[in-house]
Design an enzyme around this catalytic site. Structure first.
Site, PDB file in Angstrom:
ATOM      1  CB  SER A 128      40.664  50.629  41.691  1.00  0.00           C
ATOM      2  OG  SER A 128      41.746  51.362  42.243  1.00  0.00           O
TER       3      SER A 128
ATOM      4  CE1 TYR B 102      43.182  46.042  42.920  1.00  0.00           C
ATOM      5  CE2 TYR B 102      43.701  48.339  42.458  1.00  0.00           C
ATOM      6  CZ  TYR B 102      42.901  47.392  43.067  1.00  0.00           C
ATOM      7  OH  TYR B 102      41.825  47.789  43.820  1.00  0.00           O
TER       8      TYR B 102
END
Length: 273
Positions: free
Chosen positions: A135, A148
Protein backbone atom coordinates in the site's frame (compact mmCIF):
# COMPACT_ATOMS: atom_id res chain seq x y z
CA UNK A 1 3.19 -5.69 -25.83
CA UNK A 2 1.61 -8.91 -27.05
CA UNK A 3 -0.94 -10.48 -24.77
CA UNK A 4 0.22 -14.02 -25.61
CA UNK A 5 3.78 -13.54 -24.35
CA UNK A 6 3.18 -15.94 -21.47
CA UNK A 7 0.48 -18.38 -22.60
CA UNK A 8 -0.95 -20.54 -19.86
CA UNK A 9 1.34 -19.41 -17.07
CA UNK A 10 -0.18 -20.54 -13.79
CA UNK A 11 -1.03 -17.77 -11.32
CA UNK A 12 -2.16 -18.02 -7.70
CA UNK A 13 -3.88 -14.95 -6.20
CA UNK A 14 -4.70 -14.82 -2.49
CA UNK A 15 -7.82 -12.95 -1.44
CA UNK A 16 -9.35 -13.18 -4.90
CA UNK A 17 -13.07 -13.45 -4.14
CA UNK A 18 -13.62 -9.69 -4.45
CA UNK A 19 -12.00 -6.31 -4.96
CA UNK A 20 -8.50 -5.97 -6.37
CA UNK A 21 -7.76 -9.70 -6.24
CA UNK A 22 -10.87 -10.57 -8.24
CA UNK A 23 -10.11 -7.88 -10.82
CA UNK A 24 -6.55 -9.14 -11.24
CA UNK A 25 -7.73 -12.72 -11.65
CA UNK A 26 -10.37 -11.92 -14.25
CA UNK A 27 -8.01 -9.71 -16.23
CA UNK A 28 -5.21 -12.30 -16.30
CA UNK A 29 -7.58 -15.09 -17.22
CA UNK A 30 -8.84 -13.04 -20.16
CA UNK A 31 -5.20 -12.67 -21.23
CA UNK A 32 -4.71 -16.43 -21.38
CA UNK A 33 -3.27 -17.20 -17.94
CA UNK A 34 -4.33 -20.20 -15.87
CA UNK A 35 -5.66 -18.47 -12.77
CA UNK A 36 -6.40 -19.83 -9.32
CA UNK A 37 -7.70 -17.61 -6.57
CA UNK A 38 -8.12 -18.20 -2.87
CA UNK A 39 -10.77 -17.37 -0.33
CA UNK A 40 -11.33 -18.28 3.29
CA UNK A 41 -14.85 -19.42 2.31
CA UNK A 42 -14.91 -20.27 -1.40
CA UNK A 43 -18.29 -22.04 -1.11
CA UNK A 44 -19.90 -18.71 -0.22
CA UNK A 45 -18.69 -17.15 -3.48
CA UNK A 46 -21.44 -17.74 -6.02
CA UNK A 47 -19.78 -16.09 -9.01
CA UNK A 48 -16.14 -16.57 -9.88
CA UNK A 49 -14.67 -16.80 -13.36
CA UNK A 50 -11.72 -18.83 -12.08
CA UNK A 51 -11.33 -21.64 -9.50
CA UNK A 52 -11.14 -20.60 -5.84
CA UNK A 53 -9.12 -22.68 -3.40
CA UNK A 54 -9.80 -22.62 0.32
CA UNK A 55 -6.99 -20.71 2.03
CA UNK A 56 -6.62 -18.60 5.16
CA UNK A 57 -3.23 -16.85 5.20
CA UNK A 58 -3.13 -17.07 9.00
CA UNK A 59 -3.38 -20.89 8.99
CA UNK A 60 -0.44 -22.95 7.74
CA UNK A 61 -2.46 -26.10 7.10
CA UNK A 62 -4.81 -24.32 4.66
CA UNK A 63 -1.86 -22.74 2.86
CA UNK A 64 -0.11 -26.09 2.38
CA UNK A 65 -3.33 -27.75 1.26
CA UNK A 66 -4.12 -25.07 -1.34
CA UNK A 67 -0.59 -24.92 -2.76
CA UNK A 68 -0.34 -28.71 -2.96
CA UNK A 69 -3.72 -28.93 -4.68
CA UNK A 70 -2.67 -26.38 -7.28
CA UNK A 71 0.61 -28.19 -7.95
CA UNK A 72 -1.23 -31.51 -8.28
CA UNK A 73 -3.57 -29.97 -10.85
CA UNK A 74 -1.10 -27.92 -12.88
CA UNK A 75 2.35 -29.29 -12.09
CA UNK A 76 3.86 -25.83 -11.60
CA UNK A 77 3.27 -22.34 -10.22
CA UNK A 78 4.68 -19.41 -12.17
CA UNK A 79 3.29 -16.37 -10.36
CA UNK A 80 2.09 -15.76 -6.79
CA UNK A 81 0.14 -12.58 -6.12
CA UNK A 82 0.03 -12.00 -2.37
CA UNK A 83 -3.11 -9.88 -2.27
CA UNK A 84 -5.02 -11.00 0.85
CA UNK A 85 -5.09 -8.26 3.45
CA UNK A 86 -7.22 -6.42 5.99
CA UNK A 87 -7.70 -2.79 6.89
CA UNK A 88 -7.51 -1.43 10.40
CA UNK A 89 -8.17 2.06 11.70
CA UNK A 90 -8.17 3.76 15.07
CA UNK A 91 -6.08 5.67 17.57
CA UNK A 92 -3.14 3.39 18.34
CA UNK A 93 -3.65 4.00 22.06
CA UNK A 94 -7.22 2.71 21.86
CA UNK A 95 -6.70 -0.15 19.39
CA UNK A 96 -6.88 -3.53 21.17
CA UNK A 97 -3.65 -5.54 21.13
CA UNK A 98 -5.56 -8.50 19.72
CA UNK A 99 -6.69 -6.48 16.69
CA UNK A 100 -3.14 -5.24 16.09
CA UNK A 101 -1.89 -8.82 16.07
CA UNK A 102 -4.69 -9.90 13.72
CA UNK A 103 -3.77 -7.16 11.26
CA UNK A 104 -0.11 -8.20 11.25
CA UNK A 105 -1.05 -11.89 11.03
CA UNK A 106 -2.92 -11.20 7.78
CA UNK A 107 -0.95 -8.33 6.23
CA UNK A 108 2.59 -9.36 7.15
CA UNK A 109 3.00 -12.86 8.57
CA UNK A 110 0.35 -14.26 6.21
CA UNK A 111 2.11 -13.33 2.96
CA UNK A 112 5.41 -14.62 4.33
CA UNK A 113 3.78 -17.96 5.15
CA UNK A 114 2.44 -18.24 1.60
CA UNK A 115 5.84 -17.31 0.17
CA UNK A 116 7.51 -20.02 2.25
CA UNK A 117 4.98 -22.56 0.97
CA UNK A 118 5.56 -21.82 -2.74
CA UNK A 119 9.33 -21.29 -2.76
CA UNK A 120 10.31 -25.00 -2.75
CA UNK A 121 8.18 -25.57 -5.88
CA UNK A 122 9.48 -22.48 -7.66
CA UNK A 123 13.07 -23.37 -6.79
CA UNK A 124 12.56 -26.91 -8.12
CA UNK A 125 11.16 -25.63 -11.44
CA UNK A 126 13.94 -23.02 -11.63
CA UNK A 127 11.75 -19.92 -11.95
CA UNK A 128 8.97 -17.90 -10.41
CA UNK A 129 7.61 -14.44 -9.69
CA UNK A 130 6.13 -13.30 -6.39
CA UNK A 131 4.17 -10.03 -6.30
CA UNK A 132 3.32 -8.63 -2.88
CA UNK A 133 0.41 -6.19 -2.79
CA UNK A 134 1.27 -3.60 -0.17
CA UNK A 135 0.00 0.00 0.00
CA UNK A 136 1.09 3.57 -0.55
CA UNK A 137 0.12 3.92 3.12
CA UNK A 138 3.08 1.65 3.86
CA UNK A 139 5.50 4.44 2.92
CA UNK A 140 4.32 6.80 5.66
CA UNK A 141 2.83 6.67 9.13
CA UNK A 142 -0.72 7.92 8.59
CA UNK A 143 -2.80 9.19 11.51
CA UNK A 144 -5.36 6.64 12.70
CA UNK A 145 -3.98 4.14 10.19
CA UNK A 146 -0.65 3.62 11.91
CA UNK A 147 -1.01 -0.13 12.37
CA UNK A 148 -2.05 -0.63 8.74
CA UNK A 149 0.86 1.53 7.55
CA UNK A 150 3.27 -0.44 9.73
CA UNK A 151 2.09 -3.87 8.51
CA UNK A 152 2.34 -2.88 4.85
CA UNK A 153 5.64 -1.05 5.34
CA UNK A 154 7.11 -4.13 7.00
CA UNK A 155 6.22 -6.24 3.97
CA UNK A 156 7.82 -3.67 1.65
CA UNK A 157 11.13 -3.87 3.53
CA UNK A 158 11.03 -7.65 3.89
CA UNK A 159 10.56 -7.94 0.12
CA UNK A 160 13.73 -5.93 -0.44
CA UNK A 161 15.70 -8.48 1.61
CA UNK A 162 13.89 -11.45 0.05
CA UNK A 163 14.76 -10.26 -3.48
CA UNK A 164 18.47 -10.49 -2.73
CA UNK A 165 18.17 -13.85 -1.00
CA UNK A 166 16.36 -15.33 -4.02
CA UNK A 167 18.66 -13.99 -6.73
CA UNK A 168 20.52 -17.26 -7.10
CA UNK A 169 17.35 -19.28 -7.76
CA UNK A 170 15.91 -17.26 -10.66
CA UNK A 171 12.94 -16.36 -8.48
CA UNK A 172 11.89 -12.73 -8.64
CA UNK A 173 9.91 -10.70 -6.12
CA UNK A 174 8.42 -7.25 -6.14
CA UNK A 175 6.04 -4.96 -4.24
CA UNK A 176 3.06 -3.22 -5.78
CA UNK A 177 1.68 -0.42 -3.61
CA UNK A 178 -1.86 0.67 -4.53
CA UNK A 179 -3.44 3.93 -3.47
CA UNK A 180 -7.19 4.22 -2.89
CA UNK A 181 -9.33 1.96 -5.08
CA UNK A 182 -13.09 1.55 -5.19
CA UNK A 183 -13.42 -1.77 -3.33
CA UNK A 184 -15.23 -3.12 -0.28
CA UNK A 185 -12.15 -2.90 1.96
CA UNK A 186 -13.73 -0.19 4.12
CA UNK A 187 -16.62 -2.50 4.98
CA UNK A 188 -14.28 -5.32 6.00
CA UNK A 189 -11.67 -3.37 7.94
CA UNK A 190 -11.51 -3.23 11.72
CA UNK A 191 -12.61 0.14 13.05
CA UNK A 192 -11.69 0.99 16.60
CA UNK A 193 -14.95 2.51 17.88
CA UNK A 194 -15.28 6.28 18.16
CA UNK A 195 -15.70 6.48 21.93
CA UNK A 196 -17.82 9.24 23.42
CA UNK A 197 -15.33 9.92 26.21
CA UNK A 198 -12.24 9.56 24.02
CA UNK A 199 -9.81 12.46 23.67
CA UNK A 200 -9.54 11.39 20.01
CA UNK A 201 -13.31 11.46 19.37
CA UNK A 202 -13.51 14.49 17.08
CA UNK A 203 -10.20 14.04 15.23
CA UNK A 204 -10.59 10.29 14.70
CA UNK A 205 -14.25 10.59 13.69
CA UNK A 206 -13.43 13.21 11.06
CA UNK A 207 -10.43 11.26 9.74
CA UNK A 208 -12.44 8.03 9.54
CA UNK A 209 -15.07 9.78 7.45
CA UNK A 210 -12.40 11.19 5.15
CA UNK A 211 -10.74 7.77 4.69
CA UNK A 212 -14.04 6.15 3.72
CA UNK A 213 -14.71 8.93 1.21
CA UNK A 214 -11.29 8.31 -0.37
CA UNK A 215 -12.09 4.63 -0.87
CA UNK A 216 -15.58 5.32 -2.22
CA UNK A 217 -14.15 7.73 -4.81
CA UNK A 218 -11.11 5.57 -5.55
CA UNK A 219 -9.83 4.36 -8.90
CA UNK A 220 -11.16 1.35 -10.79
CA UNK A 221 -9.38 -1.86 -9.64
CA UNK A 222 -8.79 -2.61 -13.33
CA UNK A 223 -5.86 -0.18 -13.09
CA UNK A 224 -4.21 -2.57 -10.64
CA UNK A 225 -5.00 -5.56 -12.83
CA UNK A 226 -3.32 -3.93 -15.83
CA UNK A 227 -0.29 -3.02 -13.69
CA UNK A 228 0.11 -6.62 -12.51
CA UNK A 229 -0.15 -7.86 -16.11
CA UNK A 230 2.60 -5.47 -17.20
CA UNK A 231 4.85 -6.53 -14.32
CA UNK A 232 4.43 -10.21 -15.20
CA UNK A 233 5.45 -9.30 -18.75
CA UNK A 234 8.56 -7.48 -17.51
CA UNK A 235 11.71 -9.67 -17.70
CA UNK A 236 13.30 -8.13 -14.59
CA UNK A 237 10.74 -6.35 -12.40
CA UNK A 238 11.83 -3.52 -10.11
CA UNK A 239 11.58 -3.85 -6.36
CA UNK A 240 8.78 -1.30 -5.96
CA UNK A 241 5.79 -0.16 -8.02
CA UNK A 242 3.14 2.40 -7.07
CA UNK A 243 -0.32 2.42 -8.63
CA UNK A 244 -2.99 5.05 -8.05
CA UNK A 245 -3.67 8.77 -8.05
CA UNK A 246 -0.75 10.92 -9.15
CA UNK A 247 -0.94 12.94 -5.93
CA UNK A 248 -0.76 9.79 -3.80
CA UNK A 249 2.32 8.56 -5.65
CA UNK A 250 3.83 12.04 -5.54
CA UNK A 251 3.44 12.10 -1.75
CA UNK A 252 6.04 9.33 -1.49
CA UNK A 253 8.55 11.41 -3.39
CA UNK A 254 7.78 14.43 -1.23
CA UNK A 255 8.59 12.45 1.90
CA UNK A 256 12.06 11.73 0.53
CA UNK A 257 12.89 15.39 -0.07
CA UNK A 258 10.94 17.39 2.50
CA UNK A 259 12.10 17.93 6.09
CA UNK A 260 10.21 15.68 8.52
CA UNK A 261 8.30 18.49 10.19
CA UNK A 262 7.23 20.00 6.87
CA UNK A 263 5.95 16.64 5.63
CA UNK A 264 4.16 16.07 8.92
CA UNK A 265 2.41 19.44 8.64
CA UNK A 266 1.35 18.51 5.11
CA UNK A 267 -0.31 15.31 6.36
CA UNK A 268 -1.95 17.14 9.25
CA UNK A 269 -3.43 19.64 6.83
CA UNK A 270 -4.61 16.90 4.48
CA UNK A 271 -6.41 15.12 7.31
CA UNK A 272 -7.63 18.40 8.79
CA UNK A 273 -6.01 17.69 12.13
Amino acid sequence: MKTDTYPQKTVLITGASSGIGKSIGEFLQDKGFKVYGTSRSPKKVTRSKFPLLSLDVTKNETISSAVNELIEREGRLDVLVNNAGVGITGPIEETPDEEIRKAFDTNYFGPIKVIKAVLPFMRKQGSGLIINITSIAGYMGLPYRGIYSASKGALELTTEAFRMELKGFNIQMTNVAPGDFATNIAAGRYHAPVLEDSPYKKAYGNTLKLMNEHVDSGKDPQMMAKAIFEIINTPEPKGHYKVGELLQKFSIGLKRILPDKVYERMLLKHYKL
